[in-house]
Scaffold this motif. Structure first.
Motif: not given
Length: 163
Positions: A17, A21, A24, A147, A150-154
């Protein structure tokens, strides 16, 4: 041993994960070289430089950890307060900082903290940043994964939240 396999799988998921990130958002791409002990993983950047990664997971308390990992028959949700999670987070960082001198110093070491607590997300942690104990600077980065509804990881570098 089941617990070792489970621990390695959790660590591998956290580092993947973090890498996704990071890659990106940065030109100097990272990749996982291998998993080990002290630190838990070794990454390599685009310039072939190694980076050690110590990995830990954040749960609100032991009962939440058992419940989320399928080891608890107690399904009762308890009232959660952010101060308790911050106390646990501060303790996790303190424990990891105290162990870093036993790691390889052939490369810089960073820390990944993956928040698995279902009680609080990234925004609540950042709102409570004044309660966080500033890191001692022993890790190059302290990557906090969470998170936030939402399901998105930060991801946020806790070494830099006071800048």
């Amino acid at each position: 041993m089941k617990n070792d396999r489970e621990k390695r799988a959790l660590e591998r998921a956290a580092v993947r994960i973090m890498i996704e990130i990071y890659n990106r958002n940065h030109d100097n791409k990272l990749r996982l070289l291998y998993q080990q002990e002290k630190p838990d993983a070794v990454l390599e950047d685009a310039y072939r430089r190694k980076i050690g990664m110590e990995i830990t997971h954040l749960f609100y308390d032991a009962e939440e950890a058992k419940r989320l990992l399928g080891r608890s028959i107690d399904n009762i949700q308890r009232l959660a307060v952010i101060e308790q999670l911050i106390d646990v987070l501060n303790l996790r960082i303190q424990i990891k900082e105290s162990k870093i001198q036993t790691y390889s110093n052939a490369y810089p070491n960073s820390l990944i903290i993956r928040n698995l607590s279902s009680s609080f997300g990234m925004s609540q942690i950042l709102q409570a940043k004044d309660s966080l104990r500033p890191p001692l600077g022993k890790f190059t980065n302290i990557w906090f994964l969470s998170r936030d509804g939402s399901n998105d990881w930060l991801m946020k570098d806790l070494n830099r939240i006071w800048d």
